[in-house]
Write a protein that holds these residues in place. Structure first.
Motif, short mmCIF file in Angstrom:
data_model
loop_
_atom_site.label_atom_id
_atom_site.label_comp_id
_atom_site.label_asym_id
_atom_site.label_seq_id
_atom_site.Cartn_x
_atom_site.Cartn_y
_atom_site.Cartn_z
N PHE A 104 -2.22 -3.74 5.12
CA PHE A 104 -1.67 -4.25 4.09
C PHE A 104 -2.03 -5.65 3.73
O PHE A 104 -1.97 -6.38 4.89
N PHE A 105 -2.99 -5.98 2.94
CA PHE A 105 -3.30 -7.37 2.71
C PHE A 105 -2.84 -8.24 1.77
O PHE A 105 -2.06 -7.71 0.69
N GLY A 106 -2.72 -9.47 1.91
CA GLY A 106 -1.95 -10.52 0.96
C GLY A 106 -3.21 -10.95 0.15
O GLY A 106 -4.45 -10.52 0.17
N PRO A 107 -2.93 -11.73 -0.89
CA PRO A 107 -3.78 -12.07 -2.12
C PRO A 107 -4.92 -13.24 -1.70
O PRO A 107 -5.70 -13.35 -2.30
N ASN B 34 -12.48 6.44 11.61
CA ASN B 34 -11.93 6.90 10.49
C ASN B 34 -12.37 5.77 9.32
O ASN B 34 -12.75 4.75 9.42
N LEU B 35 -12.47 6.47 8.07
CA LEU B 35 -13.13 5.97 6.96
C LEU B 35 -12.33 5.72 5.91
O LEU B 35 -11.17 6.35 5.71
N PHE B 36 -12.35 4.55 5.24
CA PHE B 36 -11.48 4.10 4.07
C PHE B 36 -12.30 3.48 2.88
O PHE B 36 -13.43 3.06 3.05
N TRP B 37 -11.64 3.70 1.78
CA TRP B 37 -12.25 2.58 0.47
C TRP B 37 -11.00 1.94 0.40
O TRP B 37 -9.86 2.28 0.18
N TYR B 38 -11.15 0.55 0.36
CA TYR B 38 -10.26 -0.36 -0.39
C TYR B 38 -10.74 -0.70 -1.57
O TYR B 38 -12.01 -0.96 -1.88
N VAL B 39 -9.81 -1.35 -2.49
CA VAL B 39 -10.25 -1.79 -3.83
C VAL B 39 -9.42 -3.21 -3.87
O VAL B 39 -8.52 -3.43 -3.53
N ARG B 40 -10.08 -4.21 -4.66
CA ARG B 40 -9.23 -5.42 -5.11
C ARG B 40 -9.65 -5.64 -6.52
O ARG B 40 -10.60 -5.65 -7.04
N TYR B 41 -8.34 -5.55 -7.21
CA TYR B 41 -8.34 -5.67 -8.56
C TYR B 41 -8.21 -7.34 -8.85
O TYR B 41 -7.79 -7.67 -8.06
N PRO B 42 -8.78 -7.46 -10.09
CA PRO B 42 -8.71 -9.02 -10.34
C PRO B 42 -7.40 -9.75 -10.05
O PRO B 42 -6.31 -9.07 -10.64
N GLY B 43 -7.22 -10.78 -9.35
CA GLY B 43 -6.05 -11.48 -9.26
C GLY B 43 -5.06 -10.76 -8.22
O GLY B 43 -4.11 -11.26 -7.80
N GLU B 44 -5.38 -9.55 -7.31
CA GLU B 44 -4.58 -9.24 -6.57
C GLU B 44 -5.21 -8.92 -5.15
O GLU B 44 -6.49 -9.40 -4.99
N LEU B 46 -6.46 -6.89 -1.39
CA LEU B 46 -7.24 -5.96 -1.06
C LEU B 46 -5.99 -4.50 -1.16
O LEU B 46 -5.00 -4.99 -0.35
N GLN B 47 -6.34 -3.34 -1.42
CA GLN B 47 -5.41 -2.48 -1.37
C GLN B 47 -6.01 -1.19 -0.89
O GLN B 47 -7.04 -0.96 -1.56
N LEU B 48 -5.34 -0.38 -0.22
CA LEU B 48 -6.16 0.99 0.11
C LEU B 48 -6.21 1.91 -0.91
O LEU B 48 -5.20 2.24 -1.56
N LEU B 49 -7.25 2.26 -1.09
CA LEU B 49 -7.53 3.52 -2.07
C LEU B 49 -7.42 4.74 -1.53
O LEU B 49 -6.80 5.64 -2.22
#
Lengths: 114, 115
Positions: A104-107, B34-44, B46-49
């Motif tokens: 879990f990542f911070g901003p 183990n494989l992952f896709w993470y996504v970072r939306y504008p202003g946020e 990284l979160q696991l997709l």
């Protein structure tokens, strides 16, 4: 609450001055990480704490220090900032030691060194 | 060494078009990647997709899919019909468990979906 908090969000530092970045999480995760992210590059792991044990990457060993006074907090310390330290610093946490763990990542904290 | 290579951005597509973001990995020191896709939306942050821990399996989330192909060492991200809200930066990542959970990221793909 699955948020990871980072302070400050933006930091301006002078060359040669120290920098201290703070991260906190309330998920009782045993592992906390610090990554460095520069434009158009992949996030690069700098170090991580597994419980109270600090693991630092070999190529950044002397550049960054960290402390974890309790399970919830972790800091990243730069003793003498150089221009090359300008980057986004990402903190993350995970339960660790679990095949299905996710980070879990911070901003992030954007550090600019002048 | 261990590494991840993904489609260089930026990628621009129109809403309702299909999308594929390529990801290939090299896991020379990891026995069971183990494989992952993470996504970072504008202003946020990284979160696991999505994630897949077993070769041959497919992961899916929010209309996105990715299949862990051990033969081609690939984990491409696909979506049949993108929306403007999918505009973000997508990161493919490789993970391992060796006392703790470390992630090796690709450099990210900036996706812009035009209305």
């Amino acid at each position: 609450d699955t948020t990871v908090k980072q302070n400050p969000r933006y930091k301006l530092a002078r060359v040669g001055k120290p920098v201290n970045l703070i991260c906190s999480q309330t998920m009782n995760h045993d592992t906390m990480y610090w990554y460095q992210k520069k434009p158009n590059q992949a996030p690069k792991l700098l170090l991580f704490y597994y419980d109270k044990i600090l693991n630092r990457e070999a190529d950044t060993f002397e550049k960054f220090q960290s402390s974890r006074p309790n399970n919830s907090f972790c800091s990243l310390y730069i003793g003498s900032a150089g221009l090359e330290y300008s980057a986004m610093y990402l903190c993350a946490s995970s339960r660790g030691g679990d095949n299905y763990a996710e980070q879990f990542f911070g901003p992030g904290t954007r550090l600019t060194v002048l | 060494g261990d590494s991840v290579t993904q489609t260089e951005g930026p990628v621009t597509v129109s809403e309702s078009e299909s999308l594929i973001i390529n990801c290939t990995y090299s896991a020379t020191s990891i026995a069971y990647p183990n494989l992952f896709w993470y996504v970072r939306y504008p202003g946020e942050g990284l979160q696991l997709l999505l994630k897949v821990i077993t070769a041959g399996q497919k992961g899916s989330s929010r209309g996105f899919e990715a299949t862990y192909n051990k033969e081609t060492t690939s984990f491409h991200l696909q979506k049949a019909s993108v929306q403007e809200s999918d505009s973000a930066v997508y990161y493919c990542a490789l993970g391992e468990t060796s006392g703790s959970w470390q992630l090796i990221f690709g450099s990210g793909t900036q996706l812009t979906v035009m209305p």
